[in-house]
Scaffold this motif. Sequence first.
Motif, PDB file in Angstrom:
ATOM      1  N   LYS A   1      78.924  33.269  44.005  1.00 19.94           N
ATOM      2  CA  LYS A   1      79.176  32.269  43.203  1.00 19.94           C
ATOM      3  C   LYS A   1      77.898  31.966  42.509  1.00 19.94           C
ATOM      4  O   LYS A   1      76.647  32.916  42.691  1.00 19.94           O
ATOM      5  CB  LYS A   1      78.698  31.219  44.506  1.00 19.94           C
ATOM      6  CG  LYS A   1      80.588  31.449  44.976  1.00 19.94           C
ATOM      7  CD  LYS A   1      80.725  30.398  46.478  1.00 19.94           C
ATOM      8  CE  LYS A   1      82.010  30.412  46.729  1.00 19.94           C
ATOM      9  NZ  LYS A   1      82.148  30.407  47.674  1.00 19.94           N
ATOM     10  N   ARG A   2      77.542  31.539  41.263  1.00 19.76           N
ATOM     11  CA  ARG A   2      76.606  30.922  40.447  1.00 19.76           C
ATOM     12  C   ARG A   2      75.296  30.315  41.201  1.00 19.76           C
ATOM     13  O   ARG A   2      75.909  29.275  42.131  1.00 19.76           O
ATOM     14  CB  ARG A   2      77.171  30.662  39.740  1.00 19.76           C
ATOM     15  CG  ARG A   2      77.312  30.663  38.717  1.00 19.76           C
ATOM     16  CD  ARG A   2      77.533  29.713  37.076  1.00 19.76           C
ATOM     17  NE  ARG A   2      77.164  29.316  36.637  1.00 19.76           N
ATOM     18  CZ  ARG A   2      76.640  28.295  35.633  1.00 19.76           C
ATOM     19  NH1 ARG A   2      77.770  28.426  34.957  1.00 19.76           N
ATOM     20  NH2 ARG A   2      75.543  28.205  34.816  1.00 19.76           N
TER      21      ARG A   2
ATOM     22  N   ALA B   1      90.774  30.778  34.873  1.00 14.70           N
ATOM     23  CA  ALA B   1      90.788  29.455  33.749  1.00 14.70           C
ATOM     24  C   ALA B   1      89.850  31.420  32.908  1.00 14.70           C
ATOM     25  O   ALA B   1      89.957  30.724  31.416  1.00 14.70           O
ATOM     26  CB  ALA B   1      89.703  28.728  34.754  1.00 14.70           C
ATOM     27  N   TYR B   2      88.936  31.604  33.055  1.00 18.22           N
ATOM     28  CA  TYR B   2      88.196  32.727  32.407  1.00 18.22           C
ATOM     29  C   TYR B   2      89.649  33.344  31.267  1.00 18.22           C
ATOM     30  O   TYR B   2      89.188  33.322  30.062  1.00 18.22           O
ATOM     31  CB  TYR B   2      88.015  33.700  32.608  1.00 18.22           C
ATOM     32  CG  TYR B   2      87.040  34.373  31.289  1.00 18.22           C
ATOM     33  CD1 TYR B   2      85.388  34.085  30.564  1.00 18.22           C
ATOM     34  CD2 TYR B   2      87.091  35.260  31.157  1.00 18.22           C
ATOM     35  CE1 TYR B   2      84.665  34.440  30.357  1.00 18.22           C
ATOM     36  CE2 TYR B   2      86.487  36.210  30.107  1.00 18.22           C
ATOM     37  CZ  TYR B   2      85.064  36.141  29.912  1.00 18.22           C
ATOM     38  OH  TYR B   2      85.040  37.276  29.191  1.00 18.22           O
TER      39      TYR B   2
ATOM     40  N   TRP C   1      81.189  40.142  41.550  1.00 18.60           N
ATOM     41  CA  TRP C   1      81.298  38.747  41.272  1.00 18.60           C
ATOM     42  C   TRP C   1      80.415  38.218  42.647  1.00 18.60           C
ATOM     43  O   TRP C   1      79.918  38.831  43.251  1.00 18.60           O
ATOM     44  CB  TRP C   1      82.034  37.513  41.913  1.00 18.60           C
ATOM     45  CG  TRP C   1      82.852  37.580  42.713  1.00 18.60           C
ATOM     46  CD1 TRP C   1      83.998  38.863  43.217  1.00 18.60           C
ATOM     47  CD2 TRP C   1      83.419  37.137  43.622  1.00 18.60           C
ATOM     48  NE1 TRP C   1      84.760  38.722  44.269  1.00 18.60           N
ATOM     49  CE2 TRP C   1      83.932  36.969  44.224  1.00 18.60           C
ATOM     50  CE3 TRP C   1      82.576  35.363  43.986  1.00 18.60           C
ATOM     51  CZ2 TRP C   1      84.289  36.867  45.660  1.00 18.60           C
ATOM     52  CZ3 TRP C   1      82.835  34.850  44.953  1.00 18.60           C
ATOM     53  CH2 TRP C   1      83.721  35.497  45.896  1.00 18.60           C
TER      54      TRP C   1
ATOM     55  N   ASN D   1      89.923  30.855  41.400  1.00 13.96           N
ATOM     56  CA  ASN D   1      90.617  29.968  40.334  1.00 13.96           C
ATOM     57  C   ASN D   1      89.853  30.318  38.556  1.00 13.96           C
ATOM     58  O   ASN D   1      90.461  30.134  37.799  1.00 13.96           O
ATOM     59  CB  ASN D   1      90.179  29.013  40.517  1.00 13.96           C
ATOM     60  CG  ASN D   1      91.295  28.447  41.327  1.00 13.96           C
ATOM     61  OD1 ASN D   1      92.989  29.363  41.714  1.00 13.96           O
ATOM     62  ND2 ASN D   1      90.959  27.939  42.393  1.00 13.96           N
ATOM     63  N   ASP D   2      88.252  30.594  38.772  1.00 11.89           N
ATOM     64  CA  ASP D   2      87.802  30.164  37.889  1.00 11.89           C
ATOM     65  C   ASP D   2      87.948  31.678  37.093  1.00 11.89           C
ATOM     66  O   ASP D   2      87.862  31.775  35.460  1.00 11.89           O
ATOM     67  CB  ASP D   2      86.032  30.531  38.757  1.00 11.89           C
ATOM     68  CG  ASP D   2      85.607  29.662  39.302  1.00 11.89           C
ATOM     69  OD1 ASP D   2      86.180  28.494  39.075  1.00 11.89           O
ATOM     70  OD2 ASP D   2      84.477  28.981  39.804  1.00 11.89           O
TER      71      ASP D   2
ATOM     72  N   TYR E   1      80.017  32.591  34.253  1.00 13.07           N
ATOM     73  CA  TYR E   1      81.791  31.470  33.765  1.00 13.07           C
ATOM     74  C   TYR E   1      81.514  30.481  35.403  1.00 13.07           C
ATOM     75  O   TYR E   1      82.353  30.525  36.642  1.00 13.07           O
ATOM     76  CB  TYR E   1      82.618  31.690  33.519  1.00 13.07           C
ATOM     77  CG  TYR E   1      84.202  31.259  32.888  1.00 13.07           C
ATOM     78  CD1 TYR E   1      83.854  31.020  31.648  1.00 13.07           C
ATOM     79  CD2 TYR E   1      85.202  30.766  33.571  1.00 13.07           C
ATOM     80  CE1 TYR E   1      85.056  29.766  31.118  1.00 13.07           C
ATOM     81  CE2 TYR E   1      86.731  29.664  33.662  1.00 13.07           C
ATOM     82  CZ  TYR E   1      86.058  29.171  31.902  1.00 13.07           C
ATOM     83  OH  TYR E   1      87.074  28.546  31.488  1.00 13.07           O
ATOM     84  N   ARG E   2      81.780  28.943  35.125  1.00 13.91           N
ATOM     85  CA  ARG E   2      81.793  28.156  36.075  1.00 13.91           C
ATOM     86  C   ARG E   2      81.573  28.136  37.714  1.00 13.91           C
ATOM     87  O   ARG E   2      80.152  28.305  36.959  1.00 13.91           O
ATOM     88  CB  ARG E   2      83.317  28.116  36.172  1.00 13.91           C
ATOM     89  CG  ARG E   2      84.489  27.553  35.366  1.00 13.91           C
ATOM     90  CD  ARG E   2      85.498  26.853  35.616  1.00 13.91           C
ATOM     91  NE  ARG E   2      86.719  26.283  34.277  1.00 13.91           N
ATOM     92  CZ  ARG E   2      87.123  26.121  34.722  1.00 13.91           C
ATOM     93  NH1 ARG E   2      88.147  25.962  35.661  1.00 13.91           N
ATOM     94  NH2 ARG E   2      88.017  25.362  33.209  1.00 13.91           N
ATOM     95  N   GLY E   3      81.870  28.187  38.263  1.00  8.61           N
ATOM     96  CA  GLY E   3      81.605  28.796  39.460  1.00  8.61           C
ATOM     97  C   GLY E   3      80.928  29.582  39.788  1.00  8.61           C
ATOM     98  O   GLY E   3      79.864  30.172  41.207  1.00  8.61           O
ATOM     99  N   ILE E   4      80.967  30.833  38.496  1.00  6.19           N
ATOM    100  CA  ILE E   4      81.003  32.689  39.067  1.00  6.19           C
ATOM    101  C   ILE E   4      79.974  32.749  38.073  1.00  6.19           C
ATOM    102  O   ILE E   4      80.071  32.559  36.938  1.00  6.19           O
ATOM    103  CB  ILE E   4      82.608  33.359  39.440  1.00  6.19           C
ATOM    104  CG1 ILE E   4      82.597  33.495  38.361  1.00  6.19           C
ATOM    105  CG2 ILE E   4      82.561  33.190  40.536  1.00  6.19           C
ATOM    106  CD1 ILE E   4      83.881  34.445  38.243  1.00  6.19           C
TER     107      ILE E   4
ATOM    108  N   MET F   1      86.628  31.616  43.684  1.00  2.00           N
ATOM    109  CA  MET F   1      86.415  33.281  42.590  1.00  2.00           C
ATOM    110  C   MET F   1      87.619  33.587  41.248  1.00  2.00           C
ATOM    111  O   MET F   1      87.621  33.335  40.151  1.00  2.00           O
ATOM    112  CB  MET F   1      85.806  34.163  43.262  1.00  2.00           C
ATOM    113  CG  MET F   1      85.828  35.381  42.066  1.00  2.00           C
ATOM    114  SD  MET F   1      87.117  37.038  41.337  1.00  2.00           S
ATOM    115  CE  MET F   1      88.179  36.800  42.894  1.00  2.00           C
TER     116      MET F   1
END
Length: 127
Positions: free
Chosen positions: A122-123, A7-8, A120, A3-4, A84-87, A1
Amino acid sequence: MENDLIAYIAEHVPALKEKIKPVYTSELEQPSMVYGTTPMTTGVVNQTQLNLKILAKDYDVCKEMIDAVTCALDMSGDMTYRLYRGIRFRATLAGGGEPVAPEAGGSEYFEATLYFIINWRKRNVTG
């Protein structure tokens, strides 16, 4: 979470791209940001406190970075989650303050701390 989410922020606040560091930075020539996270709850939807410290040599620049980060992250007026990405996440501003000079008497920079609560998970990725 983590890192994502970082990055956001880097994508939505280009002035901080490459200037976001965990815990500590000594790079003060350009605006920068340090972060830390504290897990609060776990489950189907996790909750994490995100602590951001914005650093800049100029008060007005520090203030601009506060506004840019808050605009990118604070979703208190919006009930939808962002993908966003993996979350999948939703962030709300929980506190913070104005820029201050941490060392009175000629400090070389200003800093401001912002606290966000991140809900949050994970997606679900199929494919």
